[in-house]
Design an enzyme around this catalytic site. Structure first.
Site, PDB file in Angstrom:
ATOM      1  N   HIS A  36       0.671  52.237   7.985  1.00 19.74           N
ATOM      2  CA  HIS A  36      -1.098  52.069   8.493  1.00 19.74           C
ATOM      3  C   HIS A  36      -1.436  51.052   7.667  1.00 19.74           C
ATOM      4  CE1 HIS A  36      -0.843  54.865  11.630  1.00 19.74           C
ATOM      5  NE2 HIS A  36      -0.255  55.691  11.055  1.00 19.74           N
ATOM      6  N   THR A  37      -0.956  50.140   7.017  1.00 18.39           N
ATOM      7  CA  THR A  37      -1.403  49.033   6.285  1.00 18.39           C
ATOM      8  C   THR A  37      -1.430  47.633   6.973  1.00 18.39           C
ATOM      9  OG1 THR A  37       0.869  48.786   5.274  1.00 18.39           O
ATOM     10  CG2 THR A  37      -0.959  49.998   3.986  1.00 18.39           C
ATOM     11  N   ASP A  38      -0.441  47.616   8.075  1.00 19.78           N
ATOM     12  CA  ASP A  38      -0.338  46.418   8.699  1.00 19.78           C
ATOM     13  C   ASP A  38      -1.525  45.773   9.419  1.00 19.78           C
ATOM     14  OD1 ASP A  38      -0.075  48.540  10.565  1.00 19.78           O
ATOM     15  OD2 ASP A  38       1.652  47.406  11.657  1.00 19.78           O
ATOM     16  N   GLY A 124      12.211  55.446  16.568  1.00 17.10           N
ATOM     17  CA  GLY A 124      11.405  54.999  15.603  1.00 17.10           C
ATOM     18  C   GLY A 124      12.066  54.062  14.606  1.00 17.10           C
ATOM     19  N   SER A 126      13.027  51.203  15.932  1.00 18.44           N
ATOM     20  CA  SER A 126      12.838  49.839  16.342  1.00 18.44           C
ATOM     21  C   SER A 126      13.992  49.267  17.314  1.00 18.44           C
ATOM     22  CB  SER A 126      12.289  48.910  15.508  1.00 18.44           C
ATOM     23  OG  SER A 126      11.110  48.113  16.190  1.00 18.44           O
ATOM     24  N   SER A 128      13.797  48.465  20.170  1.00 22.57           N
ATOM     25  CA  SER A 128      13.328  47.213  20.894  1.00 22.57           C
ATOM     26  C   SER A 128      13.065  45.820  20.415  1.00 22.57           C
ATOM     27  CB  SER A 128      12.000  47.719  21.736  1.00 22.57           C
ATOM     28  OG  SER A 128      10.930  47.913  20.595  1.00 22.57           O
ATOM     29  N   ASP A 172       8.388  44.887  12.875  1.00 23.70           N
ATOM     30  CA  ASP A 172       9.640  45.078  13.261  1.00 23.70           C
ATOM     31  C   ASP A 172      10.487  44.006  13.392  1.00 23.70           C
ATOM     32  OD1 ASP A 172       8.490  47.608  13.384  1.00 23.70           O
ATOM     33  OD2 ASP A 172       8.276  48.004  15.369  1.00 23.70           O
ATOM     34  N   TYR A 221      -4.409  56.757  16.924  1.00 20.68           N
ATOM     35  CA  TYR A 221      -4.209  55.194  16.306  1.00 20.68           C
ATOM     36  C   TYR A 221      -5.590  54.501  16.620  1.00 20.68           C
ATOM     37  CZ  TYR A 221      -1.861  50.759  15.914  1.00 20.68           C
ATOM     38  OH  TYR A 221      -1.676  49.600  15.460  1.00 20.68           O
TER      39      TYR A 221
HETATM   40  P1  ADP Z   1      12.043  51.937  19.748  1.00 19.49           P
HETATM   41  O1  ADP Z   1      11.450  52.983  18.943  1.00 19.49           O
HETATM   42  O2  ADP Z   1      13.620  52.569  19.632  1.00 19.49           O
HETATM   43  O3  ADP Z   1      11.972  50.597  19.692  1.00 19.49           O
HETATM   44  P2  ADP Z   1      11.132  51.443  22.363  1.00 19.49           P
HETATM   45  O4  ADP Z   1      10.972  52.467  23.446  1.00 19.49           O
HETATM   46  O5  ADP Z   1      10.275  50.690  21.890  1.00 19.49           O
HETATM   47  O6  ADP Z   1      11.742  52.437  21.318  1.00 19.49           O
HETATM   48  O7  ADP Z   1      12.337  50.858  23.072  1.00 19.49           O
HETATM   49  C1  ADP Z   1      13.558  51.281  23.597  1.00 19.49           C
HETATM   50  C2  ADP Z   1      13.941  50.473  24.770  1.00 19.49           C
HETATM   51  O8  ADP Z   1      14.686  49.286  24.380  1.00 19.49           O
HETATM   52  C3  ADP Z   1      15.072  51.023  25.476  1.00 19.49           C
HETATM   53  O9  ADP Z   1      14.166  52.008  26.571  1.00 19.49           O
HETATM   54  C4  ADP Z   1      15.693  49.979  26.383  1.00 19.49           C
HETATM   55  O10 ADP Z   1      15.006  49.504  27.348  1.00 19.49           O
HETATM   56  C5  ADP Z   1      15.797  48.999  25.167  1.00 19.49           C
HETATM   57  N1  ADP Z   1      17.057  49.203  24.377  1.00 19.49           N
HETATM   58  C6  ADP Z   1      17.024  49.742  23.094  1.00 19.49           C
HETATM   59  N2  ADP Z   1      18.378  49.693  22.903  1.00 19.49           N
HETATM   60  C7  ADP Z   1      19.200  49.422  23.783  1.00 19.49           C
HETATM   61  C8  ADP Z   1      20.545  48.917  24.060  1.00 19.49           C
HETATM   62  N3  ADP Z   1      21.486  49.325  23.245  1.00 19.49           N
HETATM   63  N4  ADP Z   1      21.016  48.657  25.378  1.00 19.49           N
HETATM   64  C9  ADP Z   1      20.115  48.195  26.160  1.00 19.49           C
HETATM   65  N5  ADP Z   1      18.797  48.116  25.958  1.00 19.49           N
HETATM   66  C10 ADP Z   1      18.298  48.760  24.718  1.00 19.49           C
HETATM   67 MG    MG Z   2      10.065  49.716  20.156  1.00 14.12          MG
END
Ligand code: ADP
Ligand code: MG
Length: 381
Positions: A36-38, A124, A126, A128, A172, A221
């Site tokens: 929570h510093t970012d 958690g 990341s 995405s 991230d 948040y």
């Molecule tokens: P996180 O905390 O892991 O970032 P998010 O909800 O932000 O969670 O992101 C997860 C999403 O990223 C998944 O629902 C999918 O759409 C995409 N994703 C993550 N890993 C994969 C993967 N191995 N193949 C395809 N899509 C992925």
């Molecule tokens: Mg994510």
């Protein structure tokens, strides 16, 4: 076994009947300290972990991108001239990155690819951001764009903010792009300077997923951010990053109790993060662990973003003799804790902590022993 180049190479060959030209990977991450510093222009200290998103790809001579997801057992495609946001799942992350690269003036070419990952999703770590950075790396390889971690991380973040619609900070994507093996990376969230910091030899980082997910996190948040902004106004600075502990104590009595505690967390956490860097440079895992413990207490008592499950996990971790320190990591209210431990005890630590957390909460946790890895890489096959 972590995913590896041969696995995605074989998946590409099986799908397309020819070998790929490039293989790229971009890692997930965990934040060691600096929570929570970012959004206060402060410091964070994440590491890239040995779980990643991989893409094997081969060139096309048109402007189409076709992707097979091994994990979702799905195919998807898009055309670079006609990007439309369909809110249709994993492919949107790739489209969003294509959009943000093109919006920044990059000329992209099409490719065929296979996508596979072992970053747990929504845990958690990341996944995405790893997917965005892997996609950027894939386009950079196929379209002849020079790879530079910082601008590419920013374009990945823009994809997540503006195309996917998730308001994340830069940590991230930046650690996924700029990670370094056996190091955490100090990120100055104001300047975006990145400084690798070596782990004390013989230590390991363990991620402990409580198997609980945060609820009501958006409103909490927003409340925390608003308090921080009002505290910064009170001190007459741009962000709480600009207030040190002496300045805080001189005027803290004039703040209301809640704002005072929120500000105290941010100000002390920034200081702890810099002290953690010093402890790592001195190869002092005991000092580093102690700072992680203090961070947890501050997040629990002053920032009030922990949960019973996170507290139970941290207690279970600390009860093990190989543990130097443990804290919640991420936004809070659920998700993961992170522990620093003696590497040689890693397997036994993982089993013991999982059992004791299960005993105290009835939940089955996921435990990931991590190695700090390099950020995104591309290999020409
Ligand atoms: P996180 O905390 O892991 O970032 P998010 O909800 O932000 O969670 O992101 C997860 C999403 O990223 C998944 O629902 C999918 O759409 C995409 N994703 C993550 N890993 C994969 C993967 N191995 N193949 C395809 N899509 C992925
Ligand atoms: Mg994510």
């Amino acid at each position: 076994m972590p995913l590896s180049q041969p696995t995605v190479f074989a998946a590409f060959e099986a799908r397309f009947g020819r070998p790929p030209r490039w293989i790229v990977r971009a890692p997930g991450r965990v934040n060691l300290i600096g929570e929570h510093t970012d959004y206060n222009d402060g410091f964070v200290l994440p590491l890239a972990i040995d779980r990643a998103i991989w893409i094997a790809l081969g060139p096309r001579d048109d402007r189409r991108v076709t992707v097979h997801s091994v994990d979702f057992h799905e195919d998807a495609e898009f055309v670079l001239d006609r990007l439309a946001n369909e809110k249709a799942g994993w492919i949107e992350y790739l489209k969003g990155v294509a959009w943000s690269l093109q919006d920044a003036g990059h000329r992209l070419t099409g490719w065929d690819g296979v996508l596979q990952g072992d970053v747990p999703q929504g845990a958690g770590l990341s996944s995405s951001a790893a997917l965005e950075v892997a996609t950027a790396r894939a386009f950079a390889a196929s379209s002849g764009i020079d790879w530079a971690p910082h601008p590419m991380a920013l374009l990945g973040q823009k994809a997540e903010n503006r195309w996917v619609g998730v308001q994340c900070g830069i940590m991230d994507q930046l650690i996924s792009a700029a990670g370094q093996a056996d190091h955490a990376v100090l990120i100055d969230c104001r300047s975006l300077d990145t400084t690798p910091v070596p782990f004390p030899p013989g230590t390991a980082v363990v991620v402990l997923d409580t198997a609980t997910r945060r609820g009501l996190v958006d409103s909490a948040y927003n409340e925390r951010r608003a308090r921080c902004e009002s505290a910064a106004r009170f001190f007459g600075v741009k962000a709480l990053r600009d207030v040190d502990l002496a300045q805080f104590h001189a005027r803290a009595a004039d703040l209301d109790d809640t704002t005072r505690r929120r500000a105290r967390h941010v100000i002390t956490e920034n200081q702890r993060t810099l002290e953690a860097v010093a402890a790592m440079r001195q190869s002092d895992p005991i000092a580093l662990g102690s700072l992680m413990n203090q961070s947890h207490a501050s997040l629990r008592d002053d920032y009030e973003v922990s949960s019973d499950a996170l507290d139970a996990m941290v207690d279970s971790a600390r009860a093990h003799p190989a543990c130097y320190g443990a804290r919640m990591t991420g936004a809070g209210f659920g998700g993961c804790a992170v522990a620093l431990i003696e590497r040689q005890a890693a397997e036994e630590f993982a089993a013991t902590v999982a059992a004791s957390y299960h005993q105290s909460t009835g939940r089955t946790p996921a435990v990931y022993v991590c190695r700090a890895t390099n950020g995104a890489e591309a290999f020409e096959v």
